[in-house]
Design an enzyme around this catalytic site. Structure first.
Site, PDB file in Angstrom:
ATOM      1  N   LYS A 273      15.632   6.454  10.643  1.00 13.18           N
ATOM      2  CA  LYS A 273      15.711   6.992   9.281  1.00 13.18           C
ATOM      3  C   LYS A 273      17.041   7.727   9.062  1.00 13.18           C
ATOM      4  O   LYS A 273      17.528   7.816   7.941  1.00 13.18           O
ATOM      5  CB  LYS A 273      14.519   7.910   9.011  1.00 13.18           C
ATOM      6  CG  LYS A 273      13.176   7.159   8.945  1.00 13.18           C
ATOM      7  CD  LYS A 273      13.180   6.103   7.854  1.00 13.18           C
ATOM      8  CE  LYS A 273      11.795   5.503   7.618  1.00 13.18           C
ATOM      9  NZ  LYS A 273      11.800   4.480   6.541  1.00 13.18           N
TER      10      LYS A 273
ATOM     11  N   ASP B  65       5.737  -7.677   1.002  1.00 15.74           N
ATOM     12  CA  ASP B  65       5.043  -7.024   2.120  1.00 15.74           C
ATOM     13  C   ASP B  65       4.902  -8.034   3.250  1.00 15.74           C
ATOM     14  O   ASP B  65       4.809  -9.244   3.010  1.00 15.74           O
ATOM     15  CB  ASP B  65       3.659  -6.542   1.661  1.00 15.74           C
ATOM     16  CG  ASP B  65       3.093  -5.467   2.594  1.00 15.74           C
ATOM     17  OD1 ASP B  65       3.137  -4.285   2.209  1.00 15.74           O
ATOM     18  OD2 ASP B  65       2.628  -5.820   3.697  1.00 15.74           O
TER      19      ASP B  65
ATOM     20  N   ASN C 118      11.642   0.074   1.248  1.00 12.09           N
ATOM     21  CA  ASN C 118      10.579   1.005   1.647  1.00 12.09           C
ATOM     22  C   ASN C 118       9.874   0.591   2.940  1.00 12.09           C
ATOM     23  O   ASN C 118       9.285   1.437   3.612  1.00 12.09           O
ATOM     24  CB  ASN C 118       9.555   1.105   0.505  1.00 12.09           C
ATOM     25  CG  ASN C 118       8.302   1.835   0.927  1.00 12.09           C
ATOM     26  OD1 ASN C 118       8.320   3.047   1.142  1.00 12.09           O
ATOM     27  ND2 ASN C 118       7.196   1.105   1.086  1.00 12.09           N
TER      28      ASN C 118
ATOM     29  N   ASP D 254       9.231 -10.515   6.040  1.00 11.24           N
ATOM     30  CA  ASP D 254       9.489  -9.719   7.235  1.00 11.24           C
ATOM     31  C   ASP D 254      10.929  -9.246   7.084  1.00 11.24           C
ATOM     32  O   ASP D 254      11.867 -10.032   7.240  1.00 11.24           O
ATOM     33  CB  ASP D 254       9.315 -10.589   8.493  1.00 11.24           C
ATOM     34  CG  ASP D 254       9.740  -9.852   9.765  1.00 11.24           C
ATOM     35  OD1 ASP D 254      10.159  -8.672   9.663  1.00 11.24           O
ATOM     36  OD2 ASP D 254       9.673 -10.455  10.846  1.00 11.24           O
TER      37      ASP D 254
ATOM     38  N   TYR E 194      11.808   6.830  15.361  1.00 14.05           N
ATOM     39  CA  TYR E 194      11.614   6.853  13.912  1.00 14.05           C
ATOM     40  C   TYR E 194      12.715   7.685  13.239  1.00 14.05           C
ATOM     41  O   TYR E 194      13.346   7.242  12.273  1.00 14.05           O
ATOM     42  CB  TYR E 194      10.232   7.435  13.601  1.00 14.05           C
ATOM     43  CG  TYR E 194       9.873   7.480  12.144  1.00 14.05           C
ATOM     44  CD1 TYR E 194       9.634   6.306  11.424  1.00 14.05           C
ATOM     45  CD2 TYR E 194       9.755   8.697  11.472  1.00 14.05           C
ATOM     46  CE1 TYR E 194       9.290   6.350  10.092  1.00 14.05           C
ATOM     47  CE2 TYR E 194       9.412   8.747  10.137  1.00 14.05           C
ATOM     48  CZ  TYR E 194       9.180   7.577   9.446  1.00 14.05           C
ATOM     49  OH  TYR E 194       8.842   7.621   8.116  1.00 14.05           O
TER      50      TYR E 194
ATOM     51  N   SER F 245       0.848  -1.191   0.000  1.00 11.11           N
ATOM     52  CA  SER F 245       0.000   0.000   0.000  1.00 11.11           C
ATOM     53  C   SER F 245       0.886   1.243   0.000  1.00 11.11           C
ATOM     54  O   SER F 245       2.114   1.149   0.090  1.00 11.11           O
ATOM     55  CB  SER F 245      -0.906   0.020   1.236  1.00 11.11           C
ATOM     56  OG  SER F 245      -0.103   0.119   2.408  1.00 11.11           O
TER      57      SER F 245
END
Lengths: 207, 252
Positions: free
Chosen positions: B157, B36, B89, B62, B153, B15
């Site tokens: 990143k 995914d 991603n 995973d 997060y 998605s």
């Protein structure tokens, strides 16, 4: 890859550089309507989809006050840039990787750095008008007189080279410009892409 | 089409941004793998793309599991051939500040967002190096610059940005480029759950006054995957409408 049907681009080429010529030629071959001029035309024909400012730093042109030239050009061209409701417009500025600092070309490095700062400010200034402003900071390409300068005197350094297997060419630079000019790059603004085969990675300033 | 017959694996592609990247690649001629953690979501997304006439396969993975990543790449090679393009991603976001985040939340974020990039990139690189070509595209976030309540997060990143640069330096001589996308506000199902007043505040802080579409990131990924970007490596491209230039915090 290109999506260029009938898009008009003005290449500002004050130094008459080989890189500007290559960019204009590439854009023309991919469907853009290209005008090249040394100065801002008094009356550009029709709304402009894009402006490319190539002051010649990559070819060692003795440019001074390139950032002033850019700011003046954008001010004059602003009324002619395609409006946001018609898809907006693109400005791409060419600078050198030397902007990260280089011992034998401090003036050129300063011009490059100033152009980056000017472009980022213009991106903020023009954001709400739908005009994106981005920078391609390249390694002086194959064929540039800068590549023949040799080692900077009294240093441990040698001319930066691409880490990738092939030298950076003017075509590579034109391809990077074309990405920023594309209609689909409308959410990308204020960015600096180094087209240098990874040579920029060795400087902390490139983050 | 400039990605004709290239095998592209996109993780977290069931998605949102990952799916948009996969669609963009398929339109450019690539054979795409929708990887995914949700097998059914991967299968359905792949079916959507296959219905357009493109080659698309949905596979579960995973990314935090070495075993699962090894299995993914082996299956892809068996079904479509060796991987030419990898898009890392897959990621999660647990928005908690320093006072509230737990050990488990911190570890889980790093496992998926950063360790997943390592495992997939290492597996892909081992296959790409002998072929002396390849593209790795990591999806970081504008948030790596730091933001309120996004400690784990942002740190994960930031690790992705750092990993991108080291991978780019190490793999350049093999003709493999490694670049990073740092999306800002993107119109995903997650964002749409935000209340109206939050959306208005977010929009006000956007230099361009707009919110990006997943397809904007897809297009940027396409550029990094294409032959046109062969001399561009180790870069972080913000697809953020200018928010990386200055992110105005709320006053008061």
């Amino acid at each position: 890859m290109p999506d260029t049907a009938t898009r008009s681009v003005l290449v500002l080429d004050p130094a008459g550089s080989a890189t500007a010529q290559a960019i204009g030629s590439h854009l023309g071959s991919t469907g853009y309507g290209v005008d090249t001029a040394a100065e801002v035309p008094t009356d550009p024909s029709g709304p402009l989809d894009a402006v490319v400012f190539e002051p010649g730093l990559l070819d060692g042109a003795p440019t001074r006050n390139a950032a002033d030239q850019l700011l003046t050009a954008v001010e004059r061209l602003r009324p002619h840039l395609r409006a946001q409701q018609e898809g907006g417009s693109r400005i791409v500025v060419l600078t050198s990787r030397d902007g990260l600092g280089w011992p034998s070309r401090p003036a050129l490095a300063a011009e490059s750095g100033a152009l980056v700062s000017a472009a980022r400010s213009l991106a903020l200034q023009l954001g709400r008008t739908g005009t994106t402003v981005n920078v391609v900071a390249a390694l002086p390409p194959e064929g540039s007189p800068l590549r023949a300068e040799g080692r900077p005197e009294n240093t441990h350094l040698y001319e930066p080279e691409a880490l990738t297997p092939t030298p950076v060419t003017r075509q590579d630079i034109a391809d990077t410009v074309a990405f920023f000019l594309d209609a689909r790059s409308g959410y990308v603004t204020g960015q600096v892409l180094y087209c240098c085969g990874g040579a920029s990675l060795l400087s902390s300033m490139s983050v | 089409m400039d990605l004709d017959a290239q095998v592209a694996v996109v993780t977290g592609a069931g998605s949102g941004i990952g799916l948009a990247v996969a669609r963009e690649f398929a339109t450019a001629g690539a054979k795409v793998v929708i990887a995914d953690i949700d097998a059914e979501r991967a299968r359905m997304a792949a079916q959507q793309i296959a219905d357009t006439g493109a080659t698309a396969v949905g596979l579960p993975v995973d990314v935090a599991s070495r075993e699962a990543v090894t299995k993914l790449f082996a299956t892809v090679e068996e079904q479509l051939g060796p991987v030419d393009i990898l898009v890392n991603n897959a990621g999660i976001s647990i928005d908690r500040g320093v006072r509230g985040i737990t050990d488990e939340e911190w570890k889980r974020t790093q496992d998926i967002n950063l360790n997943g990039v390592f495992l997939c990139s290492q597996t892909a690189a081992r296959s790409m190096i002998p072929r002396r070509s390849g593209r790795i595209i990591n999806v970081s976030s504008r948030a790596w610059l730091g933001w309120f309540g996004q400690l784990s997060y942002a740190a994960s990143k930031g690790g992705v940005v750092s990993a991108t640069r080291s991978l780019a330096i190490e793999l350049a001589k093999y003709g493999i480029t490694v670049n990073c996308l740092a999306p800002g506000l993107i119109d995903t199902p997650l964002l749409r759950r935000e209340p109206q007043e939050v959306m208005e505040r977010l929009l006000t802080a956007q230099p361009m006054g707009t919110i990006g579409a997943p397809a904007d990131v897809g297009w940027a990924a396409h550029y990094f995957a294409s032959p046109a970007s062969r001399s561009v490596t180790g870069q972080v491209l913000y697809v953020c409408g200018g928010k990386s230039l200055y992110a105005q915090p709320a006053r008061g």
